[in-house]
Write an enzyme that holds these catalytic residues in place. Structure first.
Site, PDB file in Angstrom:
ATOM      1  N   ALA A  51       0.841  -1.206   0.000  1.00 54.94           N
ATOM      2  CA  ALA A  51       0.000   0.000   0.000  1.00 54.94           C
ATOM      3  C   ALA A  51       0.869   1.246   0.000  1.00 54.94           C
ATOM      4  CB  ALA A  51      -0.933   0.007   1.213  1.00 54.94           C
ATOM      5  N   ASP A  52       0.331   2.295  -0.593  1.00 56.07           N
ATOM      6  CA  ASP A  52       1.017   3.583  -0.570  1.00 56.07           C
ATOM      7  C   ASP A  52      -0.035   4.686  -0.569  1.00 56.07           C
ATOM      8  OD1 ASP A  52       3.942   4.645  -0.872  1.00 56.07           O
ATOM      9  OD2 ASP A  52       2.679   5.998  -2.048  1.00 56.07           O
TER      10      ASP A  52
END
Length: 195
Positions: free
Chosen positions: A70-71
């Site tokens: 995730a970012d």
């Protein structure tokens, strides 16, 4: 049923806490890749690419596990705001966010073996008008320095937010409800959490 293994490809304490709060057991494996955003990439393309880069770098070590990469990025007027390099950059970012509406995008990439699914969530966040004193005081707390856009909505940064439209947890760092639903479609069976 065979025990399924979940891996979070992130060192973020916020993402760790979100997953723990819904009763998931998982391993943390921090990606050490250099995060590269292709020139000309849109914010949604950038955040999706970064999530995939993180997941891929870990998935090679955990062939049979379900990996979550995730970012999160903050976007103001089409410009991605990363983590501030210093207090002055934090001041510049927060001054720009003051009294305006910005977007927070979190990209998620799920991998298991050769299978991949990616998605992103976009949430609209509006700040109150902030005085210079308020901004300086917030910066002195130290909270903005390791966060995209120079604020953390789950901490003191909550005092800056006037309204929000979208997924609160996506702003924190992981749209957990959608992530769990996508994992289930992917074939992951959580052992004890709801759904």
């Amino acid at each position: 049923m065979e025990q399924q293994h979940l891996v979070l490809a992130s060192g973020s304490p916020r993402r760790k806490e979100i997953l723990e709060n819904v009763g998931l057991s998982f391993t943390i494996a921090v990606s050490d890749i250099e995060e590269i955003i292709e020139e000309g990439a849109s914010p949604s393309e950038a955040v999706s690419s970064l999530a995939a880069q993180k997941a891929q770098s870990i998935a090679d070590r955990f062939q049979h596990s379900f990996v979550i990469g995730a970012d999160t990025v903050v976007v103001l007027d089409g410009v991605i705001l990363g983590k501030p390099r210093d207090k002055e950059e934090a001041f510049s970012m927060l001054s720009g966010l003051s009294g305006s509406t910005h977007s927070v995008l979190t990209g998620v990439c799920l991998m298991q073996g050769s299978r991949t699914v990616s998605f992103y969530e976009s949430t609209s966040v509006t700040f109150y008008e902030l005085s210079e004193t308020e901004i300086r005081s917030y910066i002195e707390s130290g909270e903005p320095m390791d966060k995209a856009g120079a604020y953390g909505i789950q901490g003191l940064g909550s005092l800056l937010v006037k309204e929000l439209h979208g997924d609160y947890f996506s702003v924190v760092g992981l749209p957990v409800a959608r992530t769990i639903r996508e994992l289930k479609k992917f074939g992951f069976h959580a052992e004890k959490n709801a759904l």
